[in-house]
Design a protein around this motif. Structure first.
Motif, PDB file in Angstrom:
ATOM      1  N   PHE A  27      16.261   7.395   3.907  1.00 13.49           N
ATOM      2  CA  PHE A  27      16.817   6.163   3.358  1.00 13.49           C
ATOM      3  C   PHE A  27      15.822   5.026   3.516  1.00 13.49           C
ATOM      4  N   ILE A  28      15.587   4.296   2.415  1.00 19.41           N
ATOM      5  CA  ILE A  28      14.839   3.052   2.512  1.00 19.41           C
ATOM      6  C   ILE A  28      15.878   1.960   2.304  1.00 19.41           C
ATOM      7  N   ARG A  29      16.148   1.215   3.387  1.00 23.06           N
ATOM      8  CA  ARG A  29      17.346   0.367   3.439  1.00 23.06           C
ATOM      9  C   ARG A  29      18.550   1.213   3.016  1.00 23.06           C
TER      10      ARG A  29
ATOM     11  N   VAL B 150      23.727   9.224 -14.804  1.00 18.94           N
ATOM     12  CA  VAL B 150      24.332   8.046 -14.152  1.00 18.94           C
ATOM     13  C   VAL B 150      23.756   7.909 -12.749  1.00 18.94           C
ATOM     14  N   ARG B 151      23.331   6.708 -12.422  1.00 23.94           N
ATOM     15  CA  ARG B 151      22.746   6.428 -11.111  1.00 23.94           C
ATOM     16  C   ARG B 151      23.338   5.132 -10.562  1.00 23.94           C
ATOM     17  N   PRO B 152      23.333   4.946  -9.241  1.00 21.07           N
ATOM     18  CA  PRO B 152      23.955   3.738  -8.677  1.00 21.07           C
ATOM     19  C   PRO B 152      23.250   2.442  -9.081  1.00 21.07           C
TER      20      PRO B 152
ATOM     21  N   ARG C 237      11.762   1.876 -15.107  1.00 23.28           N
ATOM     22  CA  ARG C 237      11.892   2.345 -13.714  1.00 23.28           C
ATOM     23  C   ARG C 237      10.525   2.346 -13.031  1.00 23.28           C
ATOM     24  N   PHE C 238       9.505   2.897 -13.708  1.00 20.06           N
ATOM     25  CA  PHE C 238       8.157   2.933 -13.131  1.00 20.06           C
ATOM     26  C   PHE C 238       7.670   1.506 -12.858  1.00 20.06           C
ATOM     27  N   TYR C 239       7.895   0.630 -13.850  1.00 19.05           N
ATOM     28  CA  TYR C 239       7.457  -0.762 -13.678  1.00 19.05           C
ATOM     29  C   TYR C 239       8.049  -1.333 -12.395  1.00 19.05           C
TER      30      TYR C 239
ATOM     31  N   GLN D 161       0.823  -1.214   0.000  1.00 20.98           N
ATOM     32  CA  GLN D 161       0.000   0.000   0.000  1.00 20.98           C
ATOM     33  C   GLN D 161       0.861   1.271   0.000  1.00 20.98           C
ATOM     34  N   LEU D 162       1.720   1.364  -1.005  1.00 26.18           N
ATOM     35  CA  LEU D 162       2.586   2.545  -1.123  1.00 26.18           C
ATOM     36  C   LEU D 162       2.350   3.221  -2.463  1.00 26.18           C
ATOM     37  N   SER D 163       2.292   4.539  -2.448  1.00 30.46           N
ATOM     38  CA  SER D 163       2.170   5.309  -3.685  1.00 30.46           C
ATOM     39  C   SER D 163       3.537   5.879  -4.036  1.00 30.46           C
TER      40      SER D 163
ATOM     41  N   LEU E  40      16.452   8.088  -0.953  1.00 32.46           N
ATOM     42  CA  LEU E  40      15.283   8.371  -1.792  1.00 32.46           C
ATOM     43  C   LEU E  40      15.342   9.780  -2.357  1.00 32.46           C
ATOM     44  N   SER E  41      15.179   9.872  -3.676  1.00 32.10           N
ATOM     45  CA  SER E  41      15.126  11.162  -4.360  1.00 32.10           C
ATOM     46  C   SER E  41      13.664  11.541  -4.591  1.00 32.10           C
ATOM     47  N   GLN E  42      13.461  12.615  -5.313  1.00 31.20           N
ATOM     48  CA  GLN E  42      12.088  13.011  -5.667  1.00 31.20           C
ATOM     49  C   GLN E  42      11.534  12.194  -6.833  1.00 31.20           C
ATOM     50  N   GLY E  43      12.302  11.244  -7.338  1.00 32.46           N
ATOM     51  CA  GLY E  43      11.812  10.404  -8.432  1.00 32.46           C
ATOM     52  C   GLY E  43      11.555  11.201  -9.700  1.00 32.46           C
ATOM     53  N   GLN E  44      12.435  12.137 -10.007  1.00 29.84           N
ATOM     54  CA  GLN E  44      12.292  12.952 -11.215  1.00 29.84           C
ATOM     55  C   GLN E  44      12.765  12.166 -12.440  1.00 29.84           C
ATOM     56  N   ILE E  45      12.253  12.506 -13.630  1.00 28.49           N
ATOM     57  CA  ILE E  45      12.670  11.774 -14.830  1.00 28.49           C
ATOM     58  C   ILE E  45      13.464  12.635 -15.806  1.00 28.49           C
ATOM     59  N   ASN E  46      13.928  13.797 -15.353  1.00 28.99           N
ATOM     60  CA  ASN E  46      14.711  14.648 -16.262  1.00 28.99           C
ATOM     61  C   ASN E  46      16.030  13.997 -16.682  1.00 28.99           C
TER      62      ASN E  46
ATOM     63  N   CYS F 297       9.326   0.258  -9.725  1.00 33.46           N
ATOM     64  CA  CYS F 297       8.868   0.898  -8.486  1.00 33.46           C
ATOM     65  C   CYS F 297       7.478   0.388  -8.094  1.00 33.46           C
ATOM     66  N   VAL F 298       6.593   0.172  -9.059  1.00 34.50           N
ATOM     67  CA  VAL F 298       5.261  -0.359  -8.736  1.00 34.50           C
ATOM     68  C   VAL F 298       5.375  -1.824  -8.300  1.00 34.50           C
ATOM     69  N   ARG F 299       6.181  -2.602  -9.012  1.00 37.58           N
ATOM     70  CA  ARG F 299       6.403  -4.000  -8.648  1.00 37.58           C
ATOM     71  C   ARG F 299       6.885  -4.126  -7.193  1.00 37.58           C
ATOM     72  N   ASP F 300       7.737  -3.187  -6.782  1.00 36.84           N
ATOM     73  CA  ASP F 300       8.303  -3.267  -5.442  1.00 36.84           C
ATOM     74  C   ASP F 300       7.331  -2.894  -4.328  1.00 36.84           C
ATOM     75  N   THR F 301       6.092  -2.545  -4.680  1.00 36.98           N
ATOM     76  CA  THR F 301       5.058  -2.400  -3.663  1.00 36.98           C
ATOM     77  C   THR F 301       4.263  -3.709  -3.528  1.00 36.98           C
ATOM     78  N   GLN F 302       4.780  -4.780  -4.110  1.00 38.47           N
ATOM     79  CA  GLN F 302       4.058  -6.055  -4.193  1.00 38.47           C
ATOM     80  C   GLN F 302       2.705  -5.832  -4.873  1.00 38.47           C
TER      81      GLN F 302
HETATM   82  C1  HEC Z   1       8.882   1.581  -1.818  1.00 33.30           C
HETATM   83  C2  HEC Z   1       9.450   2.830  -2.214  1.00 33.30           C
HETATM   84  C3  HEC Z   1       9.171   3.377  -3.596  1.00 33.30           C
HETATM   85  C4  HEC Z   1       7.970   3.595  -4.214  1.00 33.30           C
HETATM   86  C5  HEC Z   1       6.584   3.303  -3.686  1.00 33.30           C
HETATM   87  C6  HEC Z   1       8.286   4.177  -5.492  1.00 33.30           C
HETATM   88  N1  HEC Z   1       9.629   4.294  -5.651  1.00 33.30           N
HETATM   89 FE1  HEC Z   1      10.603   5.205  -7.197  1.00 33.30          FE
HETATM   90  N2  HEC Z   1      12.385   4.742  -6.344  1.00 33.30           N
HETATM   91  C7  HEC Z   1      12.561   4.100  -5.145  1.00 33.30           C
HETATM   92  C8  HEC Z   1      13.971   3.968  -4.879  1.00 33.30           C
HETATM   93  C9  HEC Z   1      14.583   3.306  -3.651  1.00 33.30           C
HETATM   94  C10 HEC Z   1      14.653   4.557  -5.962  1.00 33.30           C
HETATM   95  C11 HEC Z   1      16.175   4.708  -6.164  1.00 33.30           C
HETATM   96  C12 HEC Z   1      16.651   5.931  -5.418  1.00 33.30           C
HETATM   97  C13 HEC Z   1      16.037   7.194  -5.940  1.00 33.30           C
HETATM   98  O1  HEC Z   1      16.447   7.696  -7.004  1.00 33.30           O
HETATM   99  O2  HEC Z   1      15.079   7.699  -5.319  1.00 33.30           O
HETATM  100  C14 HEC Z   1      13.622   5.046  -6.857  1.00 33.30           C
HETATM  101  C15 HEC Z   1      13.887   5.721  -8.059  1.00 33.30           C
HETATM  102  C16 HEC Z   1      12.934   6.258  -8.872  1.00 33.30           C
HETATM  103  C17 HEC Z   1      13.222   7.026 -10.067  1.00 33.30           C
HETATM  104  C18 HEC Z   1      14.620   7.332 -10.632  1.00 33.30           C
HETATM  105  C19 HEC Z   1      15.077   8.699 -10.237  1.00 33.30           C
HETATM  106  C20 HEC Z   1      16.435   9.024 -10.776  1.00 33.30           C
HETATM  107  O3  HEC Z   1      16.812  10.207 -10.693  1.00 33.30           O
HETATM  108  O4  HEC Z   1      17.140   8.138 -11.248  1.00 33.30           O
HETATM  109  C21 HEC Z   1      12.028   7.391 -10.586  1.00 33.30           C
HETATM  110  C22 HEC Z   1      11.807   8.202 -11.843  1.00 33.30           C
HETATM  111  C23 HEC Z   1      10.993   6.841  -9.733  1.00 33.30           C
HETATM  112  N3  HEC Z   1      11.574   6.166  -8.692  1.00 33.30           N
HETATM  113  C24 HEC Z   1       9.630   7.017  -9.937  1.00 33.30           C
HETATM  114  C25 HEC Z   1       8.652   6.402  -9.154  1.00 33.30           C
HETATM  115  C26 HEC Z   1       7.235   6.457  -9.459  1.00 33.30           C
HETATM  116  C27 HEC Z   1       6.622   7.190 -10.630  1.00 33.30           C
HETATM  117  C28 HEC Z   1       6.590   5.725  -8.501  1.00 33.30           C
HETATM  118  C29 HEC Z   1       5.149   5.336  -8.406  1.00 33.30           C
HETATM  119  C30 HEC Z   1       4.615   4.617  -9.514  1.00 33.30           C
HETATM  120  C31 HEC Z   1       7.604   5.265  -7.572  1.00 33.30           C
HETATM  121  N4  HEC Z   1       8.832   5.678  -8.008  1.00 33.30           N
HETATM  122  C32 HEC Z   1       7.331   4.540  -6.422  1.00 33.30           C
HETATM  123  C33 HEC Z   1      11.561   3.676  -4.283  1.00 33.30           C
HETATM  124  C34 HEC Z   1      10.204   3.790  -4.522  1.00 33.30           C
END
Ligand code: HEC
Ligand code: HEC
Ligand code: HEC
Lengths: 276, 161
Positions: free
Chosen positions: A203-205, A274-276, A233-235, A189-191, A209-215, A237-242
């Motif tokens: 930190f998650i483990r 470049v990302r880890p 990447r989106f696939y 149950q994570l968005s 955690l970044s802002q999840g930007q796609i620039n 991140c969604v998969r990792d919420t089970q």
């Molecule tokens: C359980 C935690 C979690 C959730 C929920 C999650 N993410 Fe992430 N995401 C991460 C982690 C950890 C990384 C790798 C570190 C980082 O760049 O934040 C990441 C990386 C990313 C990146 C790469 C950023 C970069 O600069 O390389 C994008 C884009 C992203 N997430 C988008 C999303 C989107 C869109 C969703 C929802 C559909 C989502 N994430 C949901 C944990 C999560």
């Protein structure tokens, strides 16, 4: 290690105030901090490139194209740009000219609504040209030839501000994407917002955690030794919420891509990063 | 093996109540502030098994979000949630059980997952495969919740200040 045992950090503050600038090859200044776009209504006070969250050695790799492991793929993409393919005997260059001119600024406004009113990602435009204008086969969304050419095209817009349209014909797609961004998927149950809005800079483990930007996409991930696409990447991140994830290249991830891109309006196009 | 034996012996004496003893996710009774008084299984938890649950990614994965002295031997704990080192001082047994079962009763809107819950799951997946789940099971079993509870009750180091 600074974070081991450390208390929760405040989200949405500058993750790395000591790092003041990113200039690629000593000549392309990249905007790594920008005021949040108005449509965020204060959800993020300021926006940050994912680059700022990475450690010094990873950051440095992106500052010089000779160190950036994504660059051989850009070269392969430029080669494909100039190569004739398909039944019409044409190359991308035959219609668009040199990639430096023909594609400058294109990454900054993708995804966008096409003439028929459908939201298309960069990959869709490329395949439309390949299939309908060149008589060539479509590239697989998440395979190497597509990643090469999208990396090569992104590189032509480095330093230009991301500026995707969210109004007019784009509005319904943007709304769909925003809805998805705040939906708590899966058994965990994570968005997207749970991690990238409420907990960026935590930190998650071991992951900062970044802002999840796609620039910065496509990004070269050191862990995978490969270019990673936005939908990949989106696939993940969604998969990792089970959760049951969404198809790469499907309508849902296209809409999500538009919304996430719009959260970065004002940052520079930085891909391939470049990302880890 | 020993657990199996205990269960069997108990079963011979009082079979019906043992079968009824495990509370299903939908039948958990939450009190004020989301506390759960009654054991989910009637079998006391095992702290050692709880540590395994807490530190295994495919199980509780608590260390993804929490620091705790009890798992200081593991690398790179996260800091999404508070440190758990002294958590036994902050909450009663019933409150801790409630937090483990479904912390959203106590912490509204929290990002902490609900570990013994099957309701309101959107697009449930088959673990971390990205594929759809064929049936929705809680993240942890009833006994794993009790094992974690036993572990958290050992997290009683003095509060820092
Ligand atoms: C359980 C935690 C979690 C959730 C929920 C999650 N993410 Fe992430 N995401 C991460 C982690 C950890 C990384 C790798 C570190 C980082 O760049 O934040 C990441 C990386 C990313 C990146 C790469 C950023 C970069 O600069 O390389 C994008 C884009 C992203 N997430 C988008 C999303 C989107 C869109 C969703 C929802 C559909 C989502 N994430 C949901 C944990 C999560
Ligand atoms: C026969 C001509 C032709 C060929 C060959 C061709 N394109 Fe196009 N392409 C067009 C036209 C026409 C458009 C739509 C008009 C426009 O927006 O420029 C377009 C649009 C695009 C766009 C969207 C640009 C935008 O700003 O909307 C991209 C990206 C693109 N092409 C990439 C490619 C790539 C990559 C190849 C080779 C694999 C290629 N094209 C081959 C004619 C062609
Ligand atoms: C995705 C992140 C995440 C995971 C995984 C997680 N938690 Fe939490 N936990 C939190 C957050 C955040 C809070 C704070 C509650 C709030 O939102 O205000 C919390 C609160 C708690 C508390 C109350 C602590 C206090 O001092 O108030 C306990 C106890 C706890 N978690 C135990 C666990 C255990 C045990 C596990 C594994 C089975 C676990 N958590 C897994 C995020 C998480």
């Amino acid at each position: 290690l600074v974070f081991a045992g450390s208390a929760q950090a405040e989200p949405n503050i500058d993750p790395n105030p000591d790092v003041t600038e990113l200039v690629i090859n000593g000549e392309i200044p990249i905007t790594i901090r920008a005021p949040a776009p108005d449509h965020l209504d204060g959800a993020l006070p300021e926006i940050y490139s994912g680059w700022l969250y990475r450690d010094a050695s990873t950051r440095e790799m992106e500052m010089d194209d000779f160190e950036n492991p994504a660059m051989p793929f850009v070269d392969a993409g430029i080669e494909a740009w100039n190569a004739v393919d398909g039944s019409e005997g044409k190359s991308c260059a035959d219609c668009h000219g040199a990639i430096e001119e023909g594609m400058a600024g294109v990454r900054a406004v993708m995804p966008k609504v096409n003439e028929a009113g459908a939201l298309w990602s960069m990959e869709d435009y490329i395949n439309d040209c390949r299939v309908n204008r060149m008589g060539a086969e479509a590239y697989d969304w998440d395979k190497q030839p597509m990643k090469n050419i999208t990396a090569a095209i992104a590189a032509q817009s480095r330093g230009m501000p991301v500026n995707v349209a969210i109004d007019g014909a784009a509005a319904p797609y943007w709304e769909q994407g925003r809805e998805m961004y705040y939906t708590r998927y899966g058994k965990l149950q994570l968005s997207c917002a749970s991690c990238h809005q409420e907990n960026n800079n935590n930190f998650i483990r071991g992951d900062h955690l970044s802002q999840g930007q796609i620039n910065g996409f496509p990004v070269y991930r050191l862990k995978q030794s490969a270019l990673v696409t936005i939908h990949n990447r989106f696939y993940g991140c969604v998969r990792d919420t089970q959760a049951e994830s969404f198809a790469k290249g499907g309508d849902e991830l296209r809409a999500l891509e538009l919304y996430v891109a719009s959260r970065g309006n004002g940052l520079s196009v930085e891909g391939p990063s470049v990302r880890p | 093996m020993r657990k199996l034996f205990v269960l069997c012996t108990a079963g011979m004496v009082m079979l019906p109540s043992v079968l009824a003893a495990e509370t299903a996710p939908g039948d958990v009774v939450f009190g004020d502030l989301g506390a759960v008084e009654e054991s989910l299984t009637g079998t006391a938890g095992n702290a050692e098994a709880g540590l395994e649950v807490a530190t295994t990614r495919s199980l509780g994965n608590c260390l993804a979000c929490h620091v705790a002295e009890g798992w200081a031997h593991m690398p790179l704990p996260g800091n999404i949630g508070p440190a758990l080192t002294s958590v036994a001082h902050r909450y009663t047994e019933a409150e801790l059980r409630g937090i483990l079962i479904n912390s959203k009763h106590m912490f509204e809107g929290t990002v902490m997952p609900s570990f013994y819950n099957v309701d309101d799951i959107i697009r449930p997946g088959d673990g971390y495969t990205g594929k759809a789940a064929t049936s929705v099971e809680p993240l942890l079993s009833a006994q794993q919740i009790e094992d974690l509870l036993a572990l958290l009750q050992t997290f009683d180091e003095p509060e820092e200040e």
